[in-house]
Design an enzyme around this catalytic site. Structure first.
Site, short mmCIF file in Angstrom:
data_model
loop_
_atom_site.label_atom_id
_atom_site.label_comp_id
_atom_site.label_asym_id
_atom_site.label_seq_id
_atom_site.Cartn_x
_atom_site.Cartn_y
_atom_site.Cartn_z
N ASP A 1 -33.13 -1.87 -42.58
CA ASP A 1 -31.98 -2.07 -43.47
C ASP A 1 -32.04 -0.98 -44.54
O ASP A 1 -32.89 -0.99 -45.41
CB ASP A 1 -32.05 -3.48 -44.09
CG ASP A 1 -30.82 -3.82 -44.92
OD1 ASP A 1 -30.19 -2.89 -45.45
OD2 ASP A 1 -30.53 -5.02 -45.07
N LYS B 1 -21.87 -2.04 -49.98
CA LYS B 1 -22.58 -1.59 -51.18
C LYS B 1 -22.31 -0.11 -51.45
O LYS B 1 -21.18 0.25 -51.73
CB LYS B 1 -24.07 -1.91 -51.03
CG LYS B 1 -24.35 -3.35 -50.52
CD LYS B 1 -23.97 -4.43 -51.52
CE LYS B 1 -24.01 -5.84 -50.94
NZ LYS B 1 -25.22 -6.23 -50.27
N ARG C 1 -10.29 -6.21 -30.17
CA ARG C 1 -11.65 -6.66 -30.46
C ARG C 1 -12.70 -5.68 -29.93
O ARG C 1 -13.86 -5.70 -30.34
CB ARG C 1 -11.89 -8.07 -29.91
CG ARG C 1 -13.15 -8.69 -30.44
CD ARG C 1 -13.33 -10.21 -30.22
NE ARG C 1 -12.39 -10.83 -29.33
CZ ARG C 1 -12.49 -10.85 -28.00
NH1 ARG C 1 -13.52 -10.28 -27.40
NH2 ARG C 1 -11.56 -11.44 -27.26
N TYR D 1 -33.59 -8.97 -47.64
CA TYR D 1 -32.30 -9.44 -48.14
C TYR D 1 -32.17 -10.93 -47.81
O TYR D 1 -32.41 -11.33 -46.67
CB TYR D 1 -31.17 -8.63 -47.51
CG TYR D 1 -29.84 -9.14 -47.94
CD1 TYR D 1 -29.37 -8.87 -49.22
CD2 TYR D 1 -29.06 -9.95 -47.11
CE1 TYR D 1 -28.16 -9.38 -49.65
CE2 TYR D 1 -27.85 -10.45 -47.54
CZ TYR D 1 -27.41 -10.16 -48.81
OH TYR D 1 -26.22 -10.67 -49.24
C1 LIG Z 1 -25.56 -7.10 -49.22
C2 LIG Z 1 -26.69 -6.80 -48.30
C3 LIG Z 1 -26.67 -7.25 -46.97
C4 LIG Z 1 -25.56 -8.12 -46.41
O1 LIG Z 1 -24.36 -7.42 -46.35
P1 LIG Z 1 -22.90 -8.11 -46.54
O2 LIG Z 1 -22.02 -6.94 -46.41
O3 LIG Z 1 -22.89 -8.78 -47.86
O4 LIG Z 1 -22.75 -9.09 -45.44
C5 LIG Z 1 -27.74 -6.90 -46.16
N1 LIG Z 1 -28.78 -6.18 -46.63
C6 LIG Z 1 -28.84 -5.75 -47.91
C7 LIG Z 1 -30.01 -4.97 -48.38
C8 LIG Z 1 -27.80 -6.04 -48.78
O5 LIG Z 1 -27.86 -5.62 -50.05
#
Ligand SMILES: *Cc1c(COP(=O)(O)O)cnc(C)c1O
Length: 397
Positions: free
Chosen positions: A186, A211, A57, A110
């Site tokens: 982000d 993504k 972990r 998001y």
């Molecule tokens: C998809 C996404 C997230 C969350 O990520 P996960 O991997 O789905 O938990 C956060 N910020 C943005 C801009 C996203 O597109």
């Protein structure tokens, strides 16, 4: 290999770094790719405090090359931290807000990040101010507290999801710093190949690795990068204690996917611009949101702080939500699905999600442009738009 930044004399360009970073040390018969290490514990007599791996972990050798590559790409001086998902990284970042503190977030953050912050604020952990992140005056007023309490954290996302508003990152980071707020950006939509938030003044960069970075819609993973030893220490502690760690196979797949990031971004950005330009001229579309269009309100800002304009675009379809649904149903090359950043082009009507802010129009479709042939993508959109305009219902297959 472990978290050592490469010692090349000349700084390598990012499209080389995505290929070269996180490789095993060169020795005779060494593998070219890092191995997947499947072990929940490690031989040792020390503890994690002594710097031992100790237990699964706390660390895994399969995370290290991915964390090293991400940190090099974002220009962080410390290894990044991978998490089990982007939202696990969001959770760790929000944990830095002191109890009773203030966080300022984009109104169109998001969705998952916004829901998490709203729920924590509703429990009284902190107070949340949502703002139009493209409006400097509004954000700065929220940061300084306008006579009340100044902010402890500024959450940035640029361009935003799904409205694609562009924040003035340098100005807002400076304003946050002036009041002592931690800035989290982000950077999922842009990737470090298109935007470098740490260079623009952010303290922490967040990714849904799910993504573009992993890029093949086969992994859920998240990451944070920072150059602050104090912040990194707190985030690492949070990950170790809350337990949202990456699986070794997912970490390996993400680095495997990242090797082609530069090529994928190059293709999908070019296609997104072509599609945005054509959609802007189409009668079936009332509005195109894409910072790459000179008509877009975020165009100049995006040009100043990004190397491209990304590959997400949104359209508002003439005829409302029903026409937007008809269009989605009529597509054959585009896949109707949520998520973004994979090699395949995806499309969805965002307001079908109950939690989507009401400020997002009902007829808005978000398009994640993949790496298919752009003419095929256009032909598919054109025939589907024609069906929407004719009000034709699509026969079942
Ligand atoms: C998809 C996404 C997230 C969350 O990520 P996960 O991997 O789905 O938990 C956060 N910020 C943005 C801009 C996203 O597109």
């Amino acid at each position: 290999m472990t978290n050592q930044h490469s010692s090349h004399p000349e700084p390598l360009s990012p499209d080389t770094v995505v290929v070269a970073a996180g490789r095993p040390a060169r020795s005779h018969d060494a593998p070219v790719n890092p191995p997947i290490v499947l072990s929940s514990t490690y031989v040792g007599t020390g503890t994690v405090e002594d710097g031992d791996r100790a237990y699964g972990r706390y660390s895994n050798p399969t995370w290290d090359p991915l964390e090293d590559a991400l940190s090099q790409l974002e220009g962080a001086t410390l290894p990044a931290l991978v998490f089990s998902s982007g939202l696990a990284a969001v959770s760790a970042a929000l944990s830095l807000i002191p109890v009773g503190g203030v966080v300022v977030m984009p109104r169109h953050s998001y969705q998952g990040a916004l829901v998490m912050a709203q729920e924590q604020a509703a429990k009284g952990l902190f107070s949340l101010h949502t703002v139009d992140i493209a409006n400097n005056d509004e954000v700065i007023a929220a940061l300084t507290g306008a006579g009340g309490k100044a902010a402890d954290m500024l959450w940035l996302e640029s361009p935003t999801n799904p409205m694609l508003e562009v924040a003035d990152l340098q100005v807002l980071c400076r304003a946050a710093r002036a009041v002592g707020a931690i800035v989290v950006t982000d950077n999922t939509f842009s990737t470090p190949l298109v935007q470098k938030p740490l260079e623009l003044g952010s303290d922490i960069v967040l990714h849904s690795v799910t993504k573009y970075l992993a890029g093949h819609s086969d992994v859920v993973l998240g990451a944070l990068a920072t150059s602050s030893p104090e912040l990194r220490g707190e985030l690492l502690h949070y990950r170790s204690i809350h337990g949202a760690i990456a699986g070794p196979f997912e970490a390996w797949l993400a680095l495997r996917g990242m090797r082609t990031l530069a090529l994928r971004i190059e293709r999908s950005q070019a296609s997104a611009l072509v599609l945005a330009q054509r959609l802007e001229l189409h009668d079936g579309v009332t509005k195109v949101l894409f910072p790459g269009l000179p008509s877009d309100p975020g165009h100049e800002r995006a040009k100043a702080q990004m190397t491209g304009f990304g590959s997400i675009l949104c359209v508002e379809v003439a005829g409302g939500a029903a026409a937007a649904n008809t269009l989605v149903d009529a597509l054959r090359v585009w896949t109707p699905a949520t998520s973004l950043g994979g090699v395949e082009s995806l499309i969805e009507r965002r307001r079908r999600h109950a939690n989507e802010p009401a400020t997002v129009p009902e007829n808005l479709l978000r398009l994640s442009v993949g790496i298919e042939n752009v003419q095929d993508l256009w032909n598919d959109l054109e025939q589907a738009l024609a069906q929407g305009a004719a009000g034709v219902s699509v026969p079942a297959e």
